[in-house]
Scaffold this motif. Sequence first.
Motif, PDB file in Angstrom:
ATOM      1  N   HIS A   1     -21.389  39.116 -31.060  1.00  0.00           N
ATOM      2  CA  HIS A   1     -22.362  39.303 -29.989  1.00  0.00           C
ATOM      3  C   HIS A   1     -21.726  39.085 -28.621  1.00  0.00           C
ATOM      4  O   HIS A   1     -20.657  38.496 -28.501  1.00  0.00           O
ATOM      5  CB  HIS A   1     -23.555  38.354 -30.162  1.00  0.00           C
ATOM      6  CG  HIS A   1     -23.159  36.916 -30.091  1.00  0.00           C
ATOM      7  ND1 HIS A   1     -22.784  36.196 -31.193  1.00  0.00           N
ATOM      8  CD2 HIS A   1     -23.071  36.059 -29.054  1.00  0.00           C
ATOM      9  CE1 HIS A   1     -22.469  34.960 -30.834  1.00  0.00           C
ATOM     10  NE2 HIS A   1     -22.643  34.855 -29.531  1.00  0.00           N
ATOM     11  N   LEU A   2     -22.417  39.582 -27.625  1.00  0.00           N
ATOM     12  CA  LEU A   2     -22.060  39.373 -26.235  1.00  0.00           C
ATOM     13  C   LEU A   2     -23.370  39.141 -25.488  1.00  0.00           C
ATOM     14  O   LEU A   2     -24.295  39.951 -25.591  1.00  0.00           O
ATOM     15  CB  LEU A   2     -21.340  40.592 -25.656  1.00  0.00           C
ATOM     16  CG  LEU A   2     -21.012  40.541 -24.173  1.00  0.00           C
ATOM     17  CD1 LEU A   2     -19.920  39.512 -23.916  1.00  0.00           C
ATOM     18  CD2 LEU A   2     -20.573  41.900 -23.687  1.00  0.00           C
ATOM     19  N   ILE A   3     -23.466  38.033 -24.780  1.00  0.00           N
ATOM     20  CA  ILE A   3     -24.663  37.710 -24.011  1.00  0.00           C
ATOM     21  C   ILE A   3     -24.231  37.451 -22.569  1.00  0.00           C
ATOM     22  O   ILE A   3     -23.288  36.702 -22.329  1.00  0.00           O
ATOM     23  CB  ILE A   3     -25.385  36.473 -24.577  1.00  0.00           C
ATOM     24  CG1 ILE A   3     -25.841  36.756 -26.006  1.00  0.00           C
ATOM     25  CG2 ILE A   3     -26.562  36.077 -23.687  1.00  0.00           C
ATOM     26  CD1 ILE A   3     -26.348  35.544 -26.746  1.00  0.00           C
ATOM     27  N   ILE A   4     -24.904  38.109 -21.627  1.00  0.00           N
ATOM     28  CA  ILE A   4     -24.587  37.927 -20.214  1.00  0.00           C
ATOM     29  C   ILE A   4     -25.873  37.558 -19.478  1.00  0.00           C
ATOM     30  O   ILE A   4     -26.886  38.244 -19.611  1.00  0.00           O
ATOM     31  CB  ILE A   4     -23.997  39.204 -19.584  1.00  0.00           C
ATOM     32  CG1 ILE A   4     -22.815  39.710 -20.398  1.00  0.00           C
ATOM     33  CG2 ILE A   4     -23.586  38.937 -18.133  1.00  0.00           C
ATOM     34  CD1 ILE A   4     -22.291  41.052 -19.948  1.00  0.00           C
ATOM     35  N   LEU A   5     -25.821  36.469 -18.733  1.00  0.00           N
ATOM     36  CA  LEU A   5     -26.941  36.071 -17.878  1.00  0.00           C
ATOM     37  C   LEU A   5     -26.556  36.370 -16.436  1.00  0.00           C
ATOM     38  O   LEU A   5     -25.474  35.989 -15.988  1.00  0.00           O
ATOM     39  CB  LEU A   5     -27.251  34.589 -18.036  1.00  0.00           C
ATOM     40  CG  LEU A   5     -27.654  34.126 -19.434  1.00  0.00           C
ATOM     41  CD1 LEU A   5     -27.887  32.622 -19.438  1.00  0.00           C
ATOM     42  CD2 LEU A   5     -28.885  34.857 -19.925  1.00  0.00           C
ATOM     43  N   PHE A   6     -27.440  37.069 -15.736  1.00  0.00           N
ATOM     44  CA  PHE A   6     -27.222  37.422 -14.337  1.00  0.00           C
ATOM     45  C   PHE A   6     -28.238  36.669 -13.487  1.00  0.00           C
ATOM     46  O   PHE A   6     -29.434  36.742 -13.750  1.00  0.00           O
ATOM     47  CB  PHE A   6     -27.428  38.923 -14.116  1.00  0.00           C
ATOM     48  CG  PHE A   6     -26.495  39.794 -14.893  1.00  0.00           C
ATOM     49  CD1 PHE A   6     -25.222  40.079 -14.419  1.00  0.00           C
ATOM     50  CD2 PHE A   6     -26.891  40.361 -16.102  1.00  0.00           C
ATOM     51  CE1 PHE A   6     -24.359  40.892 -15.122  1.00  0.00           C
ATOM     52  CE2 PHE A   6     -26.034  41.175 -16.819  1.00  0.00           C
ATOM     53  CZ  PHE A   6     -24.764  41.437 -16.332  1.00  0.00           C
ATOM     54  N   SER A   7     -27.768  35.951 -12.470  1.00  0.00           N
ATOM     55  CA  SER A   7     -28.669  35.256 -11.552  1.00  0.00           C
ATOM     56  C   SER A   7     -28.096  35.362 -10.143  1.00  0.00           C
ATOM     57  O   SER A   7     -26.931  35.728  -9.978  1.00  0.00           O
ATOM     58  CB  SER A   7     -28.831  33.785 -11.953  1.00  0.00           C
ATOM     59  OG  SER A   7     -27.751  33.027 -11.479  1.00  0.00           O
TER      60      SER A   7
ATOM     61  N   GLY B   1     -24.810  33.480  -9.800  1.00  0.00           N
ATOM     62  CA  GLY B   1     -23.615  33.898 -10.531  1.00  0.00           C
ATOM     63  C   GLY B   1     -23.993  34.431 -11.902  1.00  0.00           C
ATOM     64  O   GLY B   1     -25.164  34.599 -12.218  1.00  0.00           O
ATOM     65  N   SER B   2     -22.991  34.684 -12.711  1.00  0.00           N
ATOM     66  CA  SER B   2     -23.200  35.236 -14.044  1.00  0.00           C
ATOM     67  C   SER B   2     -22.483  34.388 -15.083  1.00  0.00           C
ATOM     68  O   SER B   2     -21.439  33.807 -14.814  1.00  0.00           O
ATOM     69  CB  SER B   2     -22.654  36.667 -14.118  1.00  0.00           C
ATOM     70  OG  SER B   2     -23.322  37.489 -13.202  1.00  0.00           O
ATOM     71  N   ILE B   3     -23.074  34.337 -16.267  1.00  0.00           N
ATOM     72  CA  ILE B   3     -22.473  33.631 -17.393  1.00  0.00           C
ATOM     73  C   ILE B   3     -22.273  34.641 -18.507  1.00  0.00           C
ATOM     74  O   ILE B   3     -23.191  35.393 -18.845  1.00  0.00           O
ATOM     75  CB  ILE B   3     -23.381  32.490 -17.882  1.00  0.00           C
ATOM     76  CG1 ILE B   3     -23.614  31.483 -16.765  1.00  0.00           C
ATOM     77  CG2 ILE B   3     -22.783  31.823 -19.116  1.00  0.00           C
ATOM     78  CD1 ILE B   3     -24.651  30.438 -17.098  1.00  0.00           C
ATOM     79  N   ILE B   4     -21.080  34.656 -19.090  1.00  0.00           N
ATOM     80  CA  ILE B   4     -20.776  35.566 -20.188  1.00  0.00           C
ATOM     81  C   ILE B   4     -20.380  34.740 -21.402  1.00  0.00           C
ATOM     82  O   ILE B   4     -19.511  33.878 -21.315  1.00  0.00           O
ATOM     83  CB  ILE B   4     -19.622  36.520 -19.832  1.00  0.00           C
ATOM     84  CG1 ILE B   4     -19.993  37.358 -18.616  1.00  0.00           C
ATOM     85  CG2 ILE B   4     -19.257  37.393 -21.016  1.00  0.00           C
ATOM     86  CD1 ILE B   4     -18.870  38.242 -18.116  1.00  0.00           C
ATOM     87  N   LYS B   5     -21.031  35.010 -22.519  1.00  0.00           N
ATOM     88  CA  LYS B   5     -20.690  34.357 -23.781  1.00  0.00           C
ATOM     89  C   LYS B   5     -20.529  35.445 -24.831  1.00  0.00           C
ATOM     90  O   LYS B   5     -21.382  36.298 -24.988  1.00  0.00           O
ATOM     91  CB  LYS B   5     -21.775  33.397 -24.219  1.00  0.00           C
ATOM     92  CG  LYS B   5     -21.438  32.682 -25.524  1.00  0.00           C
ATOM     93  CD  LYS B   5     -22.686  32.367 -26.300  1.00  0.00           C
ATOM     94  CE  LYS B   5     -22.356  31.670 -27.584  1.00  0.00           C
ATOM     95  NZ  LYS B   5     -22.368  32.561 -28.715  1.00  0.00           N
ATOM     96  N   GLY B   6     -19.419  35.426 -25.531  1.00  0.00           N
ATOM     97  CA  GLY B   6     -19.204  36.416 -26.568  1.00  0.00           C
ATOM     98  C   GLY B   6     -18.540  35.812 -27.787  1.00  0.00           C
ATOM     99  O   GLY B   6     -17.893  34.775 -27.713  1.00  0.00           O
ATOM    100  N   PHE B   7     -18.729  36.468 -28.924  1.00  0.00           N
ATOM    101  CA  PHE B   7     -18.083  36.034 -30.152  1.00  0.00           C
ATOM    102  C   PHE B   7     -17.741  37.257 -30.998  1.00  0.00           C
ATOM    103  O   PHE B   7     -18.560  38.146 -31.171  1.00  0.00           O
ATOM    104  CB  PHE B   7     -18.990  35.093 -30.957  1.00  0.00           C
ATOM    105  CG  PHE B   7     -18.365  34.678 -32.254  1.00  0.00           C
ATOM    106  CD1 PHE B   7     -17.344  33.747 -32.277  1.00  0.00           C
ATOM    107  CD2 PHE B   7     -18.773  35.244 -33.444  1.00  0.00           C
ATOM    108  CE1 PHE B   7     -16.744  33.377 -33.469  1.00  0.00           C
ATOM    109  CE2 PHE B   7     -18.183  34.881 -34.638  1.00  0.00           C
ATOM    110  CZ  PHE B   7     -17.169  33.947 -34.653  1.00  0.00           C
ATOM    111  N   ASP B   8     -16.529  37.286 -31.505  1.00  0.00           N
ATOM    112  CA  ASP B   8     -16.065  38.326 -32.419  1.00  0.00           C
ATOM    113  C   ASP B   8     -15.406  37.611 -33.585  1.00  0.00           C
ATOM    114  O   ASP B   8     -14.368  36.973 -33.420  1.00  0.00           O
ATOM    115  CB  ASP B   8     -15.072  39.244 -31.706  1.00  0.00           C
ATOM    116  CG  ASP B   8     -14.466  40.294 -32.619  1.00  0.00           C
ATOM    117  OD1 ASP B   8     -14.817  40.326 -33.823  1.00  0.00           O
ATOM    118  OD2 ASP B   8     -13.652  41.090 -32.149  1.00  0.00           O
TER     119      ASP B   8
END
Length: 110
Positions: A60-66, A69-76
């Motif tokens: 998954h890849l989850i991105i929060l935009f505010s 700033g932005s936070i990106i969390k991913g897992f493969d």
Amino acid sequence: MEVNVLERLPNPIFLKKLMKIQASLNIILCQDEWLRYHSFVQNWDEGVCMAKIDNGAGDHLIILFSPDGSIIKGFDHESELSPYGVKTVTLTGTREKLRFQKVKVMVLIF
């Protein structure tokens, strides 16, 4: 050869547009919501949007935009950086509200 992933990311405004486009195309191409890989929630929280890519198999890849700033969390799960070989990096946001210390970055794939 060390690759700085953060320098290769598009700016957050452009990235947000790309994620909205992917989610929109996924709605058009996939009638069943539970089968969609891409999603975008405009009002995930107050002033925060969330974009998500989920293949249903744990990656998954989850991105929060505010505005802060932005936070990106991913897992493969097939990545060299999987939980058995996690590397730790330090990320610092542009404003005080967005500050991270030793965040585990798995993989960022677009």
